[in-house]
Design a protein around this motif. Structure first.
Motif, PDB file in Angstrom:
ATOM      1  N   THR A 170       1.224  -1.149   0.653  1.00  0.00           N
ATOM      2  CA  THR A 170      -0.204  -0.054  -0.165  1.00  0.00           C
ATOM      3  C   THR A 170       0.679   0.959   0.009  1.00  0.00           C
ATOM      4  OG1 THR A 170      -1.516  -1.300   1.369  1.00  0.00           O
ATOM      5  CG2 THR A 170      -1.924   1.201   0.823  1.00  0.00           C
ATOM      6  N   ASP A 171       0.441   2.164  -0.969  1.00  0.00           N
ATOM      7  CA  ASP A 171       2.039   2.977  -1.386  1.00  0.00           C
ATOM      8  C   ASP A 171       3.268   2.692  -0.580  1.00  0.00           C
ATOM      9  OD1 ASP A 171      -1.088   5.354   0.211  1.00  0.00           O
ATOM     10  OD2 ASP A 171      -0.331   4.510  -2.162  1.00  0.00           O
ATOM     11  N   ASN A 172       3.668   2.358  -1.584  1.00  0.00           N
ATOM     12  CA  ASN A 172       5.176   1.534  -1.113  1.00  0.00           C
ATOM     13  C   ASN A 172       5.352   0.878  -0.054  1.00  0.00           C
ATOM     14  OD1 ASN A 172       5.688   1.893  -4.111  1.00  0.00           O
ATOM     15  ND2 ASN A 172       5.461   4.616  -3.100  1.00  0.00           N
ATOM     16  N   HIS A 173       4.004   1.099   0.916  1.00  0.00           N
ATOM     17  CA  HIS A 173       3.898   0.474   2.356  1.00  0.00           C
ATOM     18  C   HIS A 173       4.162  -1.044   2.640  1.00  0.00           C
ATOM     19  CE1 HIS A 173       5.314   3.949   3.884  1.00  0.00           C
ATOM     20  NE2 HIS A 173       5.192   4.628   4.023  1.00  0.00           N
ATOM     21  N   GLU A 174       4.118  -2.167   3.203  1.00  0.00           N
ATOM     22  CA  GLU A 174       3.471  -3.635   3.671  1.00  0.00           C
ATOM     23  C   GLU A 174       2.913  -3.313   3.927  1.00  0.00           C
ATOM     24  OE1 GLU A 174       4.397  -5.939   1.681  1.00  0.00           O
ATOM     25  OE2 GLU A 174       6.655  -5.354   1.039  1.00  0.00           O
ATOM     26  N   LEU A 175       2.364  -2.029   4.894  1.00  0.00           N
ATOM     27  CA  LEU A 175       1.104  -2.370   5.468  1.00  0.00           C
ATOM     28  C   LEU A 175      -0.601  -3.444   6.139  1.00  0.00           C
ATOM     29  CD1 LEU A 175      -0.496   1.810   5.162  1.00  0.00           C
ATOM     30  CD2 LEU A 175       1.482   0.335   7.108  1.00  0.00           C
ATOM     31  N   ASP A 176      -0.556  -4.185   4.594  1.00  0.00           N
ATOM     32  CA  ASP A 176      -1.343  -4.823   4.837  1.00  0.00           C
ATOM     33  C   ASP A 176      -1.067  -6.488   5.997  1.00  0.00           C
ATOM     34  OD1 ASP A 176      -3.140  -3.991   4.513  1.00  0.00           O
ATOM     35  OD2 ASP A 176      -3.532  -4.381   2.336  1.00  0.00           O
ATOM     36  N   LEU A 177       0.475  -6.600   5.262  1.00  0.00           N
ATOM     37  CA  LEU A 177       1.011  -7.761   5.902  1.00  0.00           C
ATOM     38  C   LEU A 177       1.717  -7.733   7.450  1.00  0.00           C
ATOM     39  CD1 LEU A 177       3.172  -8.753   2.640  1.00  0.00           C
ATOM     40  CD2 LEU A 177       0.466  -9.061   3.530  1.00  0.00           C
ATOM     41  N   CYS A 237      12.246   0.963   5.983  1.00  0.00           N
ATOM     42  CA  CYS A 237      10.712   2.265   7.151  1.00  0.00           C
ATOM     43  C   CYS A 237      10.606   2.258   8.122  1.00  0.00           C
ATOM     44  CB  CYS A 237       9.929   0.923   5.316  1.00  0.00           C
ATOM     45  SG  CYS A 237       8.323   2.424   5.555  1.00  0.00           S
ATOM     46  N   PRO A 238      10.883   3.242   8.175  1.00  0.00           N
ATOM     47  CA  PRO A 238      10.139   4.203  10.086  1.00  0.00           C
ATOM     48  C   PRO A 238       9.112   3.392   9.739  1.00  0.00           C
ATOM     49  CG  PRO A 238      12.044   5.435   9.005  1.00  0.00           C
ATOM     50  CD  PRO A 238      11.335   4.501   8.126  1.00  0.00           C
ATOM     51  N   HIS A 239       8.760   3.791   9.483  1.00  0.00           N
ATOM     52  CA  HIS A 239       6.905   4.349   9.260  1.00  0.00           C
ATOM     53  C   HIS A 239       6.492   2.702   9.426  1.00  0.00           C
ATOM     54  CE1 HIS A 239       2.790   5.338   9.203  1.00  0.00           C
ATOM     55  NE2 HIS A 239       2.861   4.470   7.708  1.00  0.00           N
ATOM     56  N   CYS A 240       6.859   1.812   8.589  1.00  0.00           N
ATOM     57  CA  CYS A 240       6.467  -0.185   8.587  1.00  0.00           C
ATOM     58  C   CYS A 240       6.904  -0.035  10.418  1.00  0.00           C
ATOM     59  CB  CYS A 240       6.623  -0.404   7.963  1.00  0.00           C
ATOM     60  SG  CYS A 240       5.215  -0.317   6.475  1.00  0.00           S
ATOM     61  N   ARG A 241       7.863   0.147  10.695  1.00  0.00           N
ATOM     62  CA  ARG A 241       8.705   0.070  11.226  1.00  0.00           C
ATOM     63  C   ARG A 241       7.688  -0.497  12.881  1.00  0.00           C
ATOM     64  NH1 ARG A 241      13.756   0.940  10.126  1.00  0.00           N
ATOM     65  NH2 ARG A 241      14.034   2.187  11.299  1.00  0.00           N
ATOM     66  N   ALA A 242       6.635   1.683  12.900  1.00  0.00           N
ATOM     67  CA  ALA A 242       6.252   2.165  13.946  1.00  0.00           C
ATOM     68  C   ALA A 242       5.038   1.750  14.174  1.00  0.00           C
ATOM     69  CB  ALA A 242       6.019   3.188  13.981  1.00  0.00           C
ATOM     70  N   GLU A 243       4.313   1.200  13.092  1.00  0.00           N
ATOM     71  CA  GLU A 243       3.273   0.554  12.887  1.00  0.00           C
ATOM     72  C   GLU A 243       3.363  -0.611  13.515  1.00  0.00           C
ATOM     73  OE1 GLU A 243      -0.008   0.929  11.025  1.00  0.00           O
ATOM     74  OE2 GLU A 243       1.039   2.876  11.972  1.00  0.00           O
ATOM     75  N   LEU A 244       4.503  -1.390  12.837  1.00  0.00           N
ATOM     76  CA  LEU A 244       4.412  -3.132  13.575  1.00  0.00           C
ATOM     77  C   LEU A 244       4.245  -2.823  15.264  1.00  0.00           C
ATOM     78  CD1 LEU A 244       5.495  -6.147  13.051  1.00  0.00           C
ATOM     79  CD2 LEU A 244       7.834  -5.377  12.397  1.00  0.00           C
ATOM     80  N   LEU A 245       5.609  -2.187  15.594  1.00  0.00           N
ATOM     81  CA  LEU A 245       5.610  -2.050  17.130  1.00  0.00           C
ATOM     82  C   LEU A 245       4.288  -1.565  17.719  1.00  0.00           C
ATOM     83  CD1 LEU A 245       7.104  -2.170  19.825  1.00  0.00           C
ATOM     84  CD2 LEU A 245       7.270   0.676  19.673  1.00  0.00           C
ATOM     85  N   ALA A 246       2.833  -1.447  16.985  1.00  0.00           N
ATOM     86  CA  ALA A 246       1.901  -1.074  17.566  1.00  0.00           C
ATOM     87  C   ALA A 246       1.551  -2.588  17.124  1.00  0.00           C
ATOM     88  CB  ALA A 246       0.735  -0.182  17.253  1.00  0.00           C
ATOM     89  N   PHE A 247       1.638  -3.288  16.037  1.00  0.00           N
ATOM     90  CA  PHE A 247       0.242  -4.412  15.941  1.00  0.00           C
ATOM     91  C   PHE A 247       1.073  -6.019  17.011  1.00  0.00           C
ATOM     92  CE2 PHE A 247      -0.726  -2.779  11.515  1.00  0.00           C
ATOM     93  CZ  PHE A 247      -2.476  -3.342  12.215  1.00  0.00           C
ATOM     94  N   GLN A 248       2.362  -5.186  16.982  1.00  0.00           N
ATOM     95  CA  GLN A 248       3.266  -6.503  18.072  1.00  0.00           C
ATOM     96  C   GLN A 248       2.683  -6.697  19.788  1.00  0.00           C
ATOM     97  OE1 GLN A 248       6.062  -8.293  17.517  1.00  0.00           O
ATOM     98  NE2 GLN A 248       5.131  -9.529  18.524  1.00  0.00           N
ATOM     99  N   GLN A 251       9.706 -12.395   4.209  1.00  0.00           N
ATOM    100  CA  GLN A 251      11.392 -12.384   3.894  1.00  0.00           C
ATOM    101  C   GLN A 251      11.298 -10.523   3.412  1.00  0.00           C
ATOM    102  OE1 GLN A 251      13.569 -14.750   1.401  1.00  0.00           O
ATOM    103  NE2 GLN A 251      12.854 -16.444   2.451  1.00  0.00           N
ATOM    104  N   ARG A 252      10.036 -10.778   2.206  1.00  0.00           N
ATOM    105  CA  ARG A 252      10.404  -9.149   1.650  1.00  0.00           C
ATOM    106  C   ARG A 252       9.690  -7.959   2.923  1.00  0.00           C
ATOM    107  NH1 ARG A 252       5.210  -9.766  -1.161  1.00  0.00           N
ATOM    108  NH2 ARG A 252       4.421  -8.606  -0.226  1.00  0.00           N
ATOM    109  N   VAL A 253       8.681  -9.034   3.454  1.00  0.00           N
ATOM    110  CA  VAL A 253       8.192  -7.557   4.722  1.00  0.00           C
ATOM    111  C   VAL A 253       9.360  -7.155   5.187  1.00  0.00           C
ATOM    112  CG1 VAL A 253       7.092  -7.107   6.734  1.00  0.00           C
ATOM    113  CG2 VAL A 253       5.847  -7.939   4.857  1.00  0.00           C
TER     114      VAL A 253
END
Lengths: 193, 234
Positions: free
Chosen positions: B3-10, B34-45, B25-27
């Motif tokens: 999504t918009d060059n991020h991997e938000l859905d995964l 990608c700091p933005h996706c790392r922050a999102e991942l932290l929330a899901f973690q 592997q891709r994620v």
């Protein structure tokens, strides 16, 4: 010193100094949670015994390296318990239908045995919050999430187990996690407010 | 899905560890940059971490606590005169000796392996393959070697300069064939960053093009999910 009155961080520091009484209190506080995670995944009391013991032995041996600023003790304990139990599950090649897995819908009872009331209430609140959140998910999302969390299954394995298309499973997992995130966030804001 | 060059859905499935190998592997590759996706991942973690609180509660048997306390209760130390001379009664001294012993064992293991290779070389004129491994941008000082035995199916990995990990994580070796990763084993390193493991493959190592080492949850993962810390071409 009454160890029961101490918070987790203080007890961990005492465990790091080989104070077995501190470990005893942490065991009283969290062994039920750890044992429950192991039993939910592996459904074998003797293996759950062993995994629970090992989790607390690892805490005993590695308390000095534990950094509370990186996460809660419950997260650390349940994380290593889940990993270990899933590993045993995979090695045993238990059939998916071997035992049912489910989420707890009932809210925890806030009962105190006279130890650290603050810590017990905090844990009970966290449990209630997560159970309320999971209970709001549609059944199909709960099932997919349970296979991912308790079995460590990848998307394709979940799809095979449920007999659903891969894309459907991916969507269910994503929606379940996004909804849980929203619910937990709003509950935290309510509590903070 | 991107999504918009991020991997938000995964990211939700990545936090649960339920992505298939290729997606994981891709994620992982995307997260590294990608700091933005790392922050999102932290929330899901954080969501994933809390899920353990929703398991049905079962009380452990009362005898379990006694078993645990029997295991951890310190016993009076009995030291021989040799141990006293070596300072064995002091924890720090024990750690130093343990690290030194580990390093010595690793050196002896590699020496024996090399001697064995030399013997086989003389006997069969078969040369062992020694592959140098290099740390990534995360571990620039780390080095390693992967020694493949004359049979082509067994080898030894030796690494140095990797940071010791907390109890919930271990290093995992991956054997890479046409983009597919097969686990070669999990291992930890000593306080000084030294580690070694024997590696046995179900097929000859020459079918693999490269090896890599990532940080994974303790016990290992079905596919790489953490940061790559070392690698090398076979």
């Amino acid at each position: 010193m009454d160890y029961n009155k101490l918070d987790d961080d203080t007890l961990i520091r005492l465990v790091a100094r080989s104070q077995s009484e501190a470990l005893s209190v942490l065991y009283d506080r969290y062994s039920r949670l750890v044992y429950s995670v192991a039993m939910t995944i592996i459904d074998d009391p003797s293996v759950a015994d062993e995994i629970t013991q090992d989790a607390f032995v690892r805490l005993w041996e590695n308390a000095a390296a534990f950094r509370p600023e990186l996460g809660k003790l419950t997260t650390w304990l349940t994380g290593i318990t889940r990993n270990r139990a899933i590993d045993v599950f995979r090695r045993r090649k238990i059939r998916p239908e071997g035992h049912a897995i489910s989420w707890e819908d009932a809210l925890p009872e806030e009962m105190s045995d006279g130890s650290n009331v603050e810590q017990e209430v905090e844990l009970a609140h966290r449990q209630a919050k997560v159970r309320r959140a999971v209970a709001q998910l549609p059944d199909e999302q709960r099932s997919a999430l349970a296979l991912a969390y308790f079995r460590g299954y990848a998307h394709q394995q979940i799809a095979d187990t449920l007999g659903e298309p891969l894309g459907t499973v991916k969507t269910r997992i994503r929606l379940a996690m996004q909804k849980l995130r929203e619910i937990l966030k709003s509950e935290n804001e309510i509590i903070a407010g | 899905m991107t999504t918009d060059n991020h991997e938000l859905d995964l990211l939700p499935a990545y936090a649960l560890g339920s992505l298939d190998e290729a997606d994981a592997q891709r994620v992982a590759g995307h997260l590294a940059a990608c700091p933005h996706c790392r922050a999102e991942l932290l929330a899901f973690q954080q969501v994933s971490d809390e899920l353990a609180l929703a398991v049905p509660q079962v009380a452990p048997p009362p005898v379990l606590k006694k078993k645990l306390m029997d295991r951890v209760r310190p016993r009076p130390a009995q030291f021989s005169w040799v141990q006293r001379v070596l300072g064995w009664q002091r924890p720090r001294a024990r750690q130093v000796w343990a690290s030194a012993s580990l390093a010595l064992i690793a050196i002896l293991a590699v020496s024996n392996l090399l001697l064995w290779f030399r013997f086989n070389e003389l006997k069969n004129q078969t040369l062992p393959q020694v592959v140098a491994l290099q740390g990534t941008h995360l571990t620039p000082g780390a080095t390693g070697v992967f020694v493949i035995g004359a049979d082509g199916y067994s080898g030894t990995l030796v690494v140095n300069g990797l940071s010791p990990l907390d109890e919930t994580h271990q290093y995992q070796l991956w054997l890479i064939q046409d983009g597919r990763r097969t686990s070669g084993g999990v291992f930890s390193v000593s306080e000084k960053g030294y580690g070694t493991i024997p590696v046995v493959s179900g097929q000859p190592f020459d079918v693999y093009q490269a090896v890599g080492i990532t940080i994974e949850p303790a016990g290992g993962s079905p596919g790489p999910t953490g940061d790559k810390v070392m690698g090398g071409d076979l």
